[in-house]
Design an enzyme around this catalytic site. Structure first.
Site, mmCIF file in Angstrom:
data_model
loop_
_atom_site.group_PDB
_atom_site.id
_atom_site.type_symbol
_atom_site.label_atom_id
_atom_site.label_comp_id
_atom_site.label_asym_id
_atom_site.label_seq_id
_atom_site.Cartn_x
_atom_site.Cartn_y
_atom_site.Cartn_z
ATOM 1 N N LYS A 9 0.526 -1.708 0.250
ATOM 2 C CA LYS A 9 -0.076 -0.157 0.249
ATOM 3 C C LYS A 9 1.287 1.308 -0.121
ATOM 4 O O LYS A 9 2.218 1.025 -0.272
ATOM 5 C CB LYS A 9 -1.187 0.050 1.195
ATOM 6 C CG LYS A 9 -2.312 -0.921 0.965
ATOM 7 C CD LYS A 9 -2.859 -1.172 2.259
ATOM 8 C CE LYS A 9 -3.834 -2.338 2.729
ATOM 9 N NZ LYS A 9 -4.405 -2.248 3.533
ATOM 10 N N TYR A 49 -12.194 -2.922 -3.433
ATOM 11 C CA TYR A 49 -13.089 -2.411 -1.910
ATOM 12 C C TYR A 49 -14.282 -2.918 -1.383
ATOM 13 O O TYR A 49 -14.816 -2.125 -0.650
ATOM 14 C CB TYR A 49 -12.465 -1.346 -0.777
ATOM 15 C CG TYR A 49 -10.510 -1.882 -0.405
ATOM 16 C CD1 TYR A 49 -10.635 -2.668 0.577
ATOM 17 C CD2 TYR A 49 -10.373 -0.870 -0.659
ATOM 18 C CE1 TYR A 49 -9.189 -3.137 0.524
ATOM 19 C CE2 TYR A 49 -8.890 -0.997 -0.082
ATOM 20 C CZ TYR A 49 -8.377 -1.794 0.798
ATOM 21 O OH TYR A 49 -6.748 -2.768 0.977
ATOM 22 N N ASN A 112 -1.639 -0.374 7.800
ATOM 23 C CA ASN A 112 -1.512 -1.744 7.868
ATOM 24 C C ASN A 112 -0.109 -2.307 6.172
ATOM 25 O O ASN A 112 -0.439 -3.694 6.746
ATOM 26 C CB ASN A 112 -1.960 -2.313 7.736
ATOM 27 C CG ASN A 112 -3.758 -2.228 7.044
ATOM 28 O OD1 ASN A 112 -3.020 -2.008 5.817
ATOM 29 N ND2 ASN A 112 -4.225 -3.297 7.744
ATOM 30 N N HIS A 115 -1.846 -5.558 1.679
ATOM 31 C CA HIS A 115 -2.520 -6.138 0.767
ATOM 32 C C HIS A 115 -3.001 -7.898 1.004
ATOM 33 O O HIS A 115 -1.954 -7.978 -0.262
ATOM 34 C CB HIS A 115 -4.047 -5.114 -0.135
ATOM 35 C CG HIS A 115 -4.808 -6.326 -0.191
ATOM 36 N ND1 HIS A 115 -6.356 -6.479 -0.082
ATOM 37 C CD2 HIS A 115 -5.388 -7.131 -1.466
ATOM 38 C CE1 HIS A 115 -7.313 -7.563 -0.242
ATOM 39 N NE2 HIS A 115 -6.906 -7.742 -1.154
ATOM 40 N N GLU A 126 -8.820 -10.862 -7.377
ATOM 41 C CA GLU A 126 -8.635 -9.613 -7.512
ATOM 42 C C GLU A 126 -6.668 -9.628 -8.740
ATOM 43 O O GLU A 126 -7.312 -8.435 -9.090
ATOM 44 C CB GLU A 126 -7.728 -9.927 -6.043
ATOM 45 C CG GLU A 126 -9.221 -9.037 -4.845
ATOM 46 C CD GLU A 126 -8.549 -8.931 -3.809
ATOM 47 O OE1 GLU A 126 -9.609 -8.666 -2.951
ATOM 48 O OE2 GLU A 126 -7.351 -9.899 -3.995
HETATM 49 P P1 DAT Z 1 -7.439 -6.982 5.335
HETATM 50 O O1 DAT Z 1 -6.669 -6.179 4.586
HETATM 51 O O2 DAT Z 1 -6.171 -7.797 6.560
HETATM 52 O O3 DAT Z 1 -8.041 -8.367 4.316
HETATM 53 P P2 DAT Z 1 -10.428 -6.285 5.429
HETATM 54 O O4 DAT Z 1 -10.581 -6.594 4.686
HETATM 55 O O5 DAT Z 1 -10.336 -6.862 6.270
HETATM 56 O O6 DAT Z 1 -8.662 -6.664 6.111
HETATM 57 O O7 DAT Z 1 -10.187 -4.542 5.532
HETATM 58 C C1 DAT Z 1 -9.843 -4.208 4.550
HETATM 59 C C2 DAT Z 1 -8.661 -2.707 4.758
HETATM 60 O O8 DAT Z 1 -9.518 -1.922 5.777
HETATM 61 C C3 DAT Z 1 -7.581 -3.094 6.307
HETATM 62 O O9 DAT Z 1 -6.207 -3.264 5.899
HETATM 63 C C4 DAT Z 1 -7.929 -1.700 6.618
HETATM 64 C C5 DAT Z 1 -9.116 -1.292 7.056
HETATM 65 N N1 DAT Z 1 -10.116 -1.637 7.816
HETATM 66 C C6 DAT Z 1 -10.413 -2.779 8.283
HETATM 67 N N2 DAT Z 1 -11.063 -2.256 9.726
HETATM 68 C C7 DAT Z 1 -11.024 -1.169 9.783
HETATM 69 C C8 DAT Z 1 -11.037 -0.622 11.057
HETATM 70 N N3 DAT Z 1 -12.182 -0.988 11.746
HETATM 71 N N4 DAT Z 1 -10.617 0.662 11.534
HETATM 72 C C9 DAT Z 1 -10.537 1.508 10.441
HETATM 73 N N5 DAT Z 1 -9.649 0.648 8.638
HETATM 74 C C10 DAT Z 1 -9.834 -1.165 8.832
HETATM 75 MG MG MG Z 2 -9.959 -8.140 3.178
#
Ligand code: DAT
Ligand code: MG
Length: 151
Positions: A9, A49, A112, A115, A126
């Site tokens: 990212k 997303y 973080n 992805h 994807e």
């Molecule tokens: P991942 O990236 O581990 O697959 P995800 O698909 O649930 O996680 O969410 C996509 C991204 O969205 C994640 O990397 C960071 C952001 N995100 C997820 N939950 C969040 C939250 N509670 N607050 C802020 N950002 C969040």
């Molecule tokens: Mg995810």
């Protein structure tokens, strides 16, 4: 064959961690079949997303992911999706174990670094969203039998 999309990212690019993170992915023995630097459009971000469109963090997530260049990587191999998810660590770096990418290099859920596709179906969707067929290269690694025992 299983495929997974990895995105390094914009925070990973700005923090100059591209090499560090790719080193971990390669070091594990995973095979890269696609690799490029792009700036994500709003259109691509919302398609990528779309599962999160109703979430409170969605707007900030799209704004962050489109804010600067990112690295797209397609990986192919047995168990590619779960191997990458395990190497990434938990979504929230606060919960990520040391030894994982997020557990070693990140502290905030909104920054973080990486992805990785969360299922085999999403991996295929994807990879096809980010790469055209001619950007994906199928090949053998010379040391493949030293990474995976031949069946
Ligand atoms: P991942 O990236 O581990 O697959 P995800 O698909 O649930 O996680 O969410 C996509 C991204 O969205 C994640 O990397 C960071 C952001 N995100 C997820 N939950 C969040 C939250 N509670 N607050 C802020 N950002 C969040
Ligand atoms: Mg995810």
């Amino acid at each position: 064959m299983e495929r997974s999309l990895i995105l390094l990212k914009p925070d990973a690019v700005q923090r100059q961690l591209i090499g560090t993170i790719i080193n971990r992915i390669e070091g594990r023995g995973l095979k890269l079949i696609g690799l490029k630097l792009i700036k994500m459009s709003n259109e691509l971000a919302s398609e990528h997303y779309k599962a999160h469109i109703e979430k409170p963090f969605y707007k900030g997530l799209v704004s962050f992911i489109t804010s600067g260049p990112l690295v797209c990587i397609a990986v192919e191999g047995n168990n590619a999706v779960s191997l990458i998810r395990n190497s990434m660590g938990s979504t929230n770096p606060v919960d990520s174990h040391p030894g994982t990418i997020r557990g070693d290099l990140a502290i905030d859920i909104g920054r973080n670094l990486i992805h990785g596709s969360d299922s085999v179906e999403e991996g295929s969707r994807e990879v096809n969203l980010f790469f055209t067929p001619n950007e994906l290269i199928t090949y053998s690694l010379a040391n493949e039998d030293w990474i995976t025992e031949p069946q």
